[in-house]
Design a protein around this motif. Structure first.
Motif, PDB file in Angstrom:
ATOM      1  N   GLY A  51     -50.162  50.063  23.564  1.00 44.00           N
ATOM      2  CA  GLY A  51     -50.645  51.114  22.675  1.00 44.00           C
ATOM      3  C   GLY A  51     -51.665  50.591  21.681  1.00 44.00           C
ATOM      4  N   PRO A 151     -46.645  56.289  29.247  1.00 43.34           N
ATOM      5  CA  PRO A 151     -47.037  55.463  28.104  1.00 43.34           C
ATOM      6  C   PRO A 151     -45.830  54.745  27.496  1.00 43.34           C
ATOM      7  CG  PRO A 151     -46.944  57.767  27.457  1.00 43.34           C
ATOM      8  CD  PRO A 151     -46.696  57.717  28.945  1.00 43.34           C
ATOM      9  N   PRO A 152     -46.085  53.656  26.782  1.00 46.38           N
ATOM     10  CA  PRO A 152     -44.973  52.966  26.114  1.00 46.38           C
ATOM     11  C   PRO A 152     -44.353  53.860  25.037  1.00 46.38           C
ATOM     12  CG  PRO A 152     -47.087  51.977  25.501  1.00 46.38           C
ATOM     13  CD  PRO A 152     -47.374  53.023  26.530  1.00 46.38           C
ATOM     14  N   SER A 153     -43.033  53.763  24.905  1.00 46.25           N
ATOM     15  CA  SER A 153     -42.325  54.527  23.872  1.00 46.25           C
ATOM     16  C   SER A 153     -41.040  53.786  23.523  1.00 46.25           C
ATOM     17  CB  SER A 153     -42.003  55.941  24.374  1.00 46.25           C
ATOM     18  OG  SER A 153     -41.008  55.885  25.376  1.00 46.25           O
ATOM     19  N   ALA A 154     -40.284  54.354  22.604  1.00 43.78           N
ATOM     20  CA  ALA A 154     -39.029  53.735  22.164  1.00 43.78           C
ATOM     21  C   ALA A 154     -38.032  53.601  23.312  1.00 43.78           C
ATOM     22  CB  ALA A 154     -38.414  54.542  21.027  1.00 43.78           C
ATOM     23  N   THR A 155     -38.140  54.456  24.328  1.00 44.29           N
ATOM     24  CA  THR A 155     -37.214  54.392  25.466  1.00 44.29           C
ATOM     25  C   THR A 155     -37.889  53.948  26.760  1.00 44.29           C
ATOM     26  OG1 THR A 155     -37.590  56.754  25.906  1.00 44.29           O
ATOM     27  CG2 THR A 155     -35.706  56.177  24.499  1.00 44.29           C
ATOM     28  N   ASN A 156     -39.195  53.758  26.734  1.00 38.72           N
ATOM     29  CA  ASN A 156     -39.942  53.373  27.938  1.00 38.72           C
ATOM     30  C   ASN A 156     -40.740  52.096  27.634  1.00 38.72           C
ATOM     31  OD1 ASN A 156     -40.792  54.009  30.700  1.00 38.72           O
ATOM     32  ND2 ASN A 156     -42.816  54.351  29.813  1.00 38.72           N
ATOM     33  N   TRP A 157     -40.089  50.945  27.864  1.00 41.46           N
ATOM     34  CA  TRP A 157     -40.775  49.686  27.590  1.00 41.46           C
ATOM     35  C   TRP A 157     -40.282  48.578  28.513  1.00 41.46           C
ATOM     36  CZ3 TRP A 157     -37.607  45.713  25.892  1.00 41.46           C
ATOM     37  CH2 TRP A 157     -36.387  46.074  25.314  1.00 41.46           C
ATOM     38  N   GLN A 160     -40.962  44.506  24.276  1.00 46.38           N
ATOM     39  CA  GLN A 160     -40.879  45.095  22.942  1.00 46.38           C
ATOM     40  C   GLN A 160     -41.091  44.008  21.901  1.00 46.38           C
ATOM     41  OE1 GLN A 160     -38.248  48.510  21.447  1.00 46.38           O
ATOM     42  NE2 GLN A 160     -37.057  46.686  20.990  1.00 46.38           N
ATOM     43  N   PRO A 172     -43.558  49.010  21.468  1.00 49.83           N
ATOM     44  CA  PRO A 172     -43.156  48.999  22.866  1.00 49.83           C
ATOM     45  C   PRO A 172     -44.384  48.791  23.755  1.00 49.83           C
ATOM     46  CG  PRO A 172     -43.261  51.263  22.056  1.00 49.83           C
ATOM     47  CD  PRO A 172     -43.625  50.361  20.911  1.00 49.83           C
TER      48      PRO A 172
END
Length: 185
Positions: A51, A151-157, A160, A172
């Motif tokens: 990101g 995209p990267p997210s708090a649950t998709n990484w 980290q 992430p």
């Protein structure tokens, strides 16, 4: 024969067994110590999307000391954004990889809090070594990037990066492709 001539030889006799015992003990410890395992290849590259922190190539360097497995991540493409900084050893990094063992695929995680001091616009030079903290790896197991869509997210990484001092941020990242070569442990 006088008593004084017996004492020195007795001292020598006592010392020789002690020296031999110490040498045998050291040899036994070395024989029982785990030996370093070769990881092949020792380095591979992978691409990550982090990101606002950037996207691009990272080099992963794997080591296996026999008692500890670790990976170090270096990149000049992933950078801290303007206004951010990190003190030495203030970044907790967690890397998820896919593991294949005997045809079965699962995940392992490497994590650690090791980094040099950094500030914008310097690139993230080194994160790690990150030690194996979740899952197990045996001789012959392979690991590769955990490639995720979206995209990267708090649950998709897959990677980290959590900074804590002086800037606090949770970053992430998703792996966008497989490693240049999987690691064979």
């Amino acid at each position: 024969m006088s008593i004084t001539s017996v004492r020195p030889s007795n001292r020598r006799r006592i010392r020789i067994p002690l020296v031999l015992a110490a040498a045998c003990s050291a040899a036994a410890a070395l024989a029982l110590a785990p030996t370093a395992q070769a990881v092949t290849p020792t380095t591979a590259t992978a691409t990550y999307d982090c990101g606002a922190w950037g996207s691009g190539l990272a080099t992963l360097t794997a080591t296996d000391s026999g008692t500890s497995k670790s990976i170090k991540l270096t990149s000049t493409d992933i950078k801290m954004p303007p206004g951010t900084a990190a003190d030495p050893n203030s970044i907790t990094t967690t890397l998820k990889l896919t593991k294949t063992s005997g045809g079965v695929t699962s995940q392992v995680q490497f994590s650690g809090k090791a980094n040099p001091g950094m500030a914008y616009p310097s690139p993230l030079i080194t994160l790690g070594p990150l030690k194996l903290t979740s899952g197990t790896l045996a001789a012959g197991d392979t690991t590769n990037s955990l490639v995720l869509s979206g995209p990267p997210s708090a649950t998709n990484w897959s990677l980290q990066i959590v900074t804590s001092s002086p800037t606090s941020a949770t970053v992430p990242c998703v792996a966008t492709g497989n490693q240049s070569a999987p690691f064979v442990w």
